[in-house]
Motif scaffolding. Structure first.
Motif, PDB file in Angstrom:
ATOM      1  N   ASP A 170       0.857  -1.185   0.000  1.00  0.00           N
ATOM      2  CA  ASP A 170       0.000   0.000   0.000  1.00  0.00           C
ATOM      3  C   ASP A 170       0.896   1.238   0.000  1.00  0.00           C
ATOM      4  O   ASP A 170       1.660   1.464   0.928  1.00  0.00           O
ATOM      5  N   ALA A 171       0.755   2.026  -1.072  1.00  0.00           N
ATOM      6  CA  ALA A 171       1.657   3.174  -1.249  1.00  0.00           C
ATOM      7  C   ALA A 171       1.594   4.134  -0.065  1.00  0.00           C
ATOM      8  O   ALA A 171       2.607   4.674   0.364  1.00  0.00           O
ATOM      9  N   ARG A 172       0.382   4.332   0.482  1.00  0.00           N
ATOM     10  CA  ARG A 172       0.239   5.335   1.539  1.00  0.00           C
ATOM     11  C   ARG A 172       0.842   4.873   2.871  1.00  0.00           C
ATOM     12  O   ARG A 172       0.945   5.636   3.818  1.00  0.00           O
TER      13      ARG A 172
ATOM     14  N   LYS B   4       3.835   3.179   3.071  1.00  0.00           N
ATOM     15  CA  LYS B   4       5.266   2.872   2.983  1.00  0.00           C
ATOM     16  C   LYS B   4       6.133   3.807   3.835  1.00  0.00           C
ATOM     17  O   LYS B   4       7.053   3.384   4.505  1.00  0.00           O
ATOM     18  N   MET B   5       5.790   5.091   3.803  1.00  0.00           N
ATOM     19  CA  MET B   5       6.641   6.058   4.494  1.00  0.00           C
ATOM     20  C   MET B   5       6.631   5.810   6.005  1.00  0.00           C
ATOM     21  O   MET B   5       7.673   5.833   6.660  1.00  0.00           O
TER      22      MET B   5
ATOM     23  N   GLY C  32      10.414   2.695  -0.364  1.00  0.00           N
ATOM     24  CA  GLY C  32       9.668   2.907   0.863  1.00  0.00           C
ATOM     25  C   GLY C  32       9.726   4.348   1.342  1.00  0.00           C
ATOM     26  O   GLY C  32       8.988   4.749   2.232  1.00  0.00           O
ATOM     27  N   ARG C  33      10.631   5.118   0.757  1.00  0.00           N
ATOM     28  CA  ARG C  33      10.809   6.495   1.214  1.00  0.00           C
ATOM     29  C   ARG C  33       9.996   7.465   0.380  1.00  0.00           C
ATOM     30  O   ARG C  33       9.819   7.268  -0.819  1.00  0.00           O
TER      31      ARG C  33
END
Lengths: 834, 110
Positions: free
Chosen positions: A539-541, A543-544, A564-565
């Motif tokens: 899930d892209a949201r 990763k951070m 991930g950054r």
């Protein structure tokens, strides 16, 4: 009139003119009744957008909501429901005989059924000077009706300082409050004798006025505007009594008028609005209902009433959908009793029925406390509640609305209507509310709808809010929504788990997530998704947040996956609006040198830096640097990163302390430099801004920092935590007072590490400290009541030891194309060069 | 162009080695007068979209992705990697047919 032949799929053409709240809501109601099988739907909207919540424009103006957040139906919604949307296209004429609408883009669209939902627009009185000949409104005159109006006002407010708002109703007060947040001095000019005279009596209006004035908004009542002064720039407004109020912008919020011109020119019966019967049919000029053409919303006049509030519109939409789809061919709308609950410029206001007694034997109970900003008034006739007005405190509004709507029995002691005199608690109140009671006024959601949603299997407050949109408007009803959901679930309420998840894509709260990451030895973001996400789906949201957490847990033993950054952390700079970056070198404690300044100046010259800005954190920001230039800029600076881009330890602001200041009690500069040197760049759940100040005069603003240190008499240091002075303002809580700078450094590290290990993603210390309680934080960090101190100290030491200046990647890029432009054909920077 | 519309057969362009694009990231290319962002998913497949966010011109190649979407780095608008459809209420972006052939990224521009 013969129906047009149906197409092969047997569906008829439904055309909706108007894509505002009424039009879109009507379509939703139609779809809910299986309308997609009966109709091919086409919508025309004059504004070039999807459908947004007009009520929330005041929040957009005040900067409380983003534009995106107020959209009710995204473009995807229209697509998913196979609705053809002509956004930005105005309908010019309806040909009732050919059953066709003609748009101003020249198109003709046939219909079998037509819904007119053209809404209303701002009424602008004809005041001399407001319009420029041949060019419409003066550039400094604004209406407050659409998203474009709101944007224009925000833009203009950037360069203008004093506004007059004409109109002291709901919209005018909201505009005033919104403009004020942009630093504009605001005066509200209102013709009638008191504010919100449509909803409030004079005493209630006075209490509201006191509240509004306490916010710093000037108010002129019984003041009629007779002229707008100034040619290219506005210089003031002229009042009827001869006074001139100086200003450089004017907002007109003097009421609304139904948009009925299309209906008018097309031969429909129009008075103050488009006249409709009880089934929302329009009428021709002979008064005969048109079976194929309906109207709904603020453009409508029903039984002599034109409504400007949202709740009647929902009722109309339901009736119209029942009739149009045949779900209930006999459905009728009989008008709305308007009980409204509003937040006006942050002040709660509710009103229903009449505002003052009209007959000699009407009971009238009034509690008026202007100094506390409270006003409550009820009017009782023949033992029935016929009117109520509340300002400043809406605790009793639910039972009052119930009594007003249902004519339910009133307590013998009338004053009990306004006070809880040992009466039933709130939950019982919710149980007693009739199903039809509107809980959310913004989105028109009744108690019955919420209860049905819960019975349909949605068993969390957030789930019900998503499904019904209750509480998704101004938000003032959220606690009532929660109460109704709890009541309806009758103890079966699921705690809304996703709200407690650390990131949206992994179904665990932070403590469980940390334990699982340790247990399964998960050292990369992709490993976390594979092991813990439902179906292993990334899930892209998320990763951070995961990247930050893994670094907190594993330090340098993390498997670094660059995807991930966030981009800022990939290239160690802060992305700007045009895709360039800002570069902020480290200036420890805000103390620089001639050599540093010279180097920065040389870099700025060599790379044609568009703007050099002194930051609030006492550093120097080089703005407008192209991504591909970052490595050379860093090399030429030859200074470490100042971390002005990350969710991390940012900066330590200091004052000049004891070296020079004649008031200084402690060497704040040296302590600030020591703190920044030790904790530079530590990843944390949200950014950390610190300050050290040499005396309680607090020149470094330490009381409003995540960690603020203040030197006090006797060589001691006070440590404040959880302060903020950004979007949120909070004075920090005193954590402890210590004797030495070494203790400050040690406790700072322990505090940061405890925050890193327990705070939610993006939870600033100003939220985290109050959530845990300063007593608890103090017990852990200062008193070591839970025996964690040694492990916290060791963990933060490990992170400190793992520090490496990220700008060293200039010599050894972490991955291919790390600094390649992402806009290869755009000439950057696009920011203006100052 | 909206979702589900068939892509016109376009002219193929070789953009460069896929090894230029780290797993899970995007890189931008100027090709045939357009700015195209190519994303390499963690499973190795590639996707191509217009490189410029229709909202405020944000560089989509700098966005974070998963198997389905890219999130614009400026204001977090979300676009489907396969179709270009915007999930957050903005205009869609163009999507392009793209594949890896002998280690080279090949995109088809209509």
């Amino acid at each position: 009139m013969a129906r047009r032949a149906r197409d092969a799929d047997g569906r008829r053409d439904l055309v909706v003119v108007g894509n505002g709240m009424a039009g879109a809501r009507t379509v939703e109601e139609i779809l809910e009744r299986g309308g997609a099988e009966q109709f091919r739907i086409t919508m025309f909207g004059e504004e070039p957008y999807g459908n947004y919540n007009r009520i929330m424009l005041s929040n957009v103006l005040a900067g409380l909501e983003s534009e995106e957040a107020i959209f009710l139906n995204s473009m995807a919604w229209y697509r998913e429901n196979a609705i053809t949307l002509h956004a930005g296209v105005r309908v010019g004429r309806i040909d009732r005989h050919a059953r066709t609408v003609r748009a101003t883009d020249g198109s003709r669209t046939p219909y079998d059924a037509l819904v007119i939902a053209t809404g209303s627009s701002a009424f602008v009185p004809d005041i001399p000077g407001m319009r420029t000949v041949g060019r419409g409104f003066h550039q400094g005159v604004f209406r407050f009706r659409t998203l474009d109006d709101t944007r224009a006002m925000i833009r203009y407010a950037r360069t203008h300082k004093r506004a007059v708002v004409i109109g002291g109703g709901l919209l005018g007060l909201e505009a005033a409050r919104g403009l004020q947040t942009h630093g504009v001095d605001v005066t509200v000019v209102h013709g009638p004798g008191h504010l919100m005279n449509q909803q409030l009596d004079a005493a209630g209006g006075y209490v509201l006025r006191c509240g509004v004035e306490a916010l710093g908004i000037a108010v002129q009542t019984s003041a009629r505007t007779v002229g707008v002064l100034g040619d290219t720039e506005i210089t003031g407004v002229q009042l009827a009594d001869g006074r001139v109020l100086p200003c450089d912008m004017v907002v007109v919020a003097a009421g609304i008028r139904a948009n009925s011109s299309v209906a008018d020119t097309s031969g429909f019966l129009v008075e103050r609005g488009i006249v409709v019967d009880d089934q929302m049919h329009t009428l021709d000029d002979q008064g005969t209902p048109d079976p194929a053409v309906f109207a709904v919303g603020e453009c409508v006049q029903h039984r002599d009433q034109v409504y400007g509030l949202v709740a009647p519109l929902w009722e109309q939409a339901r009736v119209l959908a029942d009739v149009l789809t045949g779900t209930d061919p006999s459905a009728q709308y009989h008008g709305s009793r308007t009980a409204t609950k509003l937040k006006v410029a942050g002040i709660d206001v509710a009103s229903m029925g009449i505002t003052a007694p009209e007959r000699p034997d009407d009971d009238h109970i009034v509690i008026s406390e202007p100094r506390r900003g409270l006003y409550k008034s009820v009017v009782v006739r023949d033992d029935r509640l016929v009117g109520a007005t509340l300002v400043g405190d809406l605790e009793k509004v639910a039972p009052l609305i119930q009594a007003f709507d249902r004519g339910s029995p009133l307590p013998e002691d009338r004053i009990a209507l306004l006070f809880d005199l040992g009466t039933a608690p709130a939950e019982v109140g919710v149980a007693e509310l009739p199903d039809e009671t509107t809980v959310c006024n913004c989105n028109g959601v009744s108690k019955g709808t919420i209860a049905a949603c819960v019975r349909g299997g949605v068993a969390s407050v957030a789930g019900v809010m998503d499904a019904t949109r209750a509480g998704k408007g101004c938000g003032s009803c959220k606690s009532l929504v929660a109460q109704v959901v709890e009541w309806a679930a009758d103890g079966d309420l699921q705690v809304d788990e996703s709200a407690s998840w650390y990131v949206p894509g992994i179904p665990y709260a932070k403590p469980e997530l940390v334990a699982l990451v340790r247990e399964h030895d998960l050292r990369s973001v992709s490993a976390v998704f594979a092991a813990l996400a439902p179906g292993g789906v990334e899930d892209a949201r998320s990763k951070m947040g995961l990247t930050s957490l893994l670094r907190t847990i594993w330090g340098s033993d993390v498997v670094d996956e660059r995807d991930g950054r966030f981009i800022n952390d990939r290239v160690h700079a802060n992305i700007q609006r045009d895709g360039t970056f800002s570069v902020v070198p480290q200036v420890l404690g805000g103390v620089t040198s001639a050599d540093q300044l010279r180097r920065i100046a040389d870099v700025a010259d060599k790379h044609s830096i568009p703007m050099i800005k002194i930051t609030g954190g006492q550093r120097i920001d080089l703005l407008g640097v192209r991504k591909e230039d970052l490595p050379t800029v860093w090399a030429d600076l030859d200074m470490p990163s100042g971390y002005a881009y990350g969710k991390s330890f940012r900066t330590v602001k200091t004052c000049v302390g004891t070296d020079f200041c004649r008031f200084g009690l402690g060497d704040s500069t040296a302590l600030g430099i020591a703190l920044e040197t030790r904790y530079q760049g530590l990843e944390s759940p949200a950014k950390l801004k610190l300050a050290v100040t040499g005396c309680p005069r607090n020149c470094a603003e330490a009381y409003v920092k995540d960690i603020g240190v203040v030197a006090v008499d006797g060589g001691r240091w006070e440590m404040y935590v959880g302060g903020a002075a950004g979007a949120h303002i909070r004075k920090g809580d005193l954590l402890t007072t210590v004797d030495t700078p070494e203790e400050v450094v040690m406790l700072t590290g322990r505090f940061i590490q405890y925050y890193r290990e327990t705070a939610n993603w993006l939870e600033r210390t100003y939220a985290w400290v109050p959530r845990l309680g300063i007593e608890h934080v103090r017990a852990v960090v200062v008193d070591d009541a839970e025996g964690l101190a040694a492990s916290l100290d060791a963990a933060v030491q490990a992170s400190v030891d793992a520090y490496r200046d990220p700008w060293k990647e200039r010599d050894d890029p972490a991955e291919p194309g790390q600094f390649r432009t992402a806009l290869p054909l755009t000439v950057l920077p696009q920011v203006p060069v100052r | 162009m909206t979702a589900g519309t068939e892509r016109a057969v376009g002219v193929e362009h070789v953009l460069g080695p896929v090894s230029e694009i780290p797993a899970g990231e995007g890189r931008a290319y100027g090709v045939a007068g357009r700015q195209v962002a190519v994303f390499r998913l963690r499973d190795g497949t590639v996707r191509a979209l217009d490189a410029v966010c229709p909202h405020r011109g944000g560089p989509l190649a700098d966005g974070q992705i998963d198997a389905d979407v890219v999130v614009c780095p400026l204001h977090a608008h979300v676009f489907e990697l396969g179709t270009g459809v915007c999930r957050t209420g903005r205009s869609d972006v163009e999507s392009y047919a793209v594949r890896v052939e002998e280690g080279q990224v090949v995109v088809s521009i209509p």
